[in-house]
Design an enzyme around this catalytic site. Sequence first.
Site, PDB file in Angstrom:
ATOM      1  N   GLN A  14      41.168 -28.517 -73.503  1.00  0.00           N
ATOM      2  CA  GLN A  14      40.668 -29.802 -74.396  1.00  0.00           C
ATOM      3  C   GLN A  14      40.845 -29.422 -75.816  1.00  0.00           C
ATOM      4  O   GLN A  14      40.421 -29.951 -76.661  1.00  0.00           O
ATOM      5  CB  GLN A  14      39.350 -29.976 -73.944  1.00  0.00           C
TER       6      GLN A  14
ATOM      7  N   HIS B 282      35.280 -28.677 -74.218  1.00  0.00           N
ATOM      8  CA  HIS B 282      34.083 -29.130 -74.673  1.00  0.00           C
ATOM      9  C   HIS B 282      33.983 -28.454 -76.174  1.00  0.00           C
ATOM     10  O   HIS B 282      32.990 -27.693 -76.540  1.00  0.00           O
ATOM     11  CB  HIS B 282      32.893 -28.750 -73.978  1.00  0.00           C
TER      12      HIS B 282
ATOM     13  N   GLU C 167      26.599 -41.015 -72.532  1.00  0.00           N
ATOM     14  CA  GLU C 167      25.753 -41.387 -73.411  1.00  0.00           C
ATOM     15  C   GLU C 167      25.847 -42.088 -74.700  1.00  0.00           C
ATOM     16  O   GLU C 167      27.179 -41.678 -75.157  1.00  0.00           O
ATOM     17  CB  GLU C 167      24.597 -40.272 -73.692  1.00  0.00           C
TER      18      GLU C 167
END
Length: 412
Positions: free
Chosen positions: A125, A189, A285
């Site tokens: 990522q 991440h 979220e």
Amino acid sequence: MKTKLPLAYLLSGIALFSSCNSNAKNGEEVSGTDTTSYPSVEKNPANTDYKPAFAGQTRIKGVKTATAYEVKILSRDLKSPWGLVSLPDGRLLITEKEGTLRIATADGKLSEPITGLPPVDAKGQGGLLGIALDPSFASNRMVYWTFSHKVDGKNLTAVGKGKLADDEKSIQNAQIIYQATPAYNGTLHYGSRILFDKTGNIIFSTGERSDLETRPQAQDLKSALGKIIRITPEGKPAPGNPFEGNANARPEIYSYGHRNVQGLALHPETGDLWETEFGPKGGDEVNIVKPGKNYGWPTITYGLEYSGAKIGEAIQQKDGLEQPVYYYDPVISPSGITFYSSNTIPEWKNNLFIAALSGTHIARLVIKDNKVVGEERLLADQGQRFRAVIEGKNGELFAVTDAGWLVKVAKK
């Protein structure tokens, strides 16, 4: 089953849904209009039987845009684009994951890669990630970006800055102004969006690097992992930060307890900072970020491990930990976000738009009094992983996809 409408019908402005033909050529018009009010857009079952903290925290009623709009694929030639920002003249400055920076014109013509950036660690990522312009860009031409940076066999999220040359072929005097330590040998991440707040300071996000080993650092105020960070344009802790003067915390930390924030935006009227972050299996979220607050990861979550196992104590609410304004189960994998501030499409005013990766759509959230009161899924028939979305100079939306598309959504 959706019916493909003839192009002539689409161009008439009477079409009842947005539709994209995957065989459309660059610049082809591929969309139409919309209608009224609906049940929740989410039809799939949740991964858990967890209960929301309040009504409307998930699976809110559906809405649909009534204004006629059109979608154009401006280019299919980007290489894994990640972030984009609007230049003062309406062109777009775009990051590509492997480490290149490109400029796109309003009709989708791409520049050659811009040189002068430091190398990135593009595994997994990682890569060249978020991008922002200095508030005084028109006079100083300074650009800021986030990227995954190699350090002694490990890697971390870093912030760089440099001047876009007058000929727009290079970044001059590039330098790294901040490194989110500790470094870790991983590929997941990193965060990481970046923007300037109204005081001229930089806000950007970091991830907690995903692994069980690093997860707890989201709660550790001595670590920069799993945080939203606020620094000066020189890379120093910004004055007025919530942990300023606290010997047990890094002074650059603005908020903590985050998993992997890839969306940051300021509300155009209230000035509140909003974010989107990836949950695990469930639990994506949408948060309003307040200075010094703890957003709970990995102590509370509405998701599960990818294996289906429960996370930690398997609790969703706890005193002292912030609740999301909205959450998704199953996930949509929310990446870049933008608020719509233009009057061009009045019903979109102050709505939040979310680029969804696994969801393969752009979510439109209608916000009232800091609550989500309606949701729409745009471009859901494109089959694209949407990585970022921004509002353009003339009230349009621009989005990029992992497959290399640059897309424009504009009023007809």
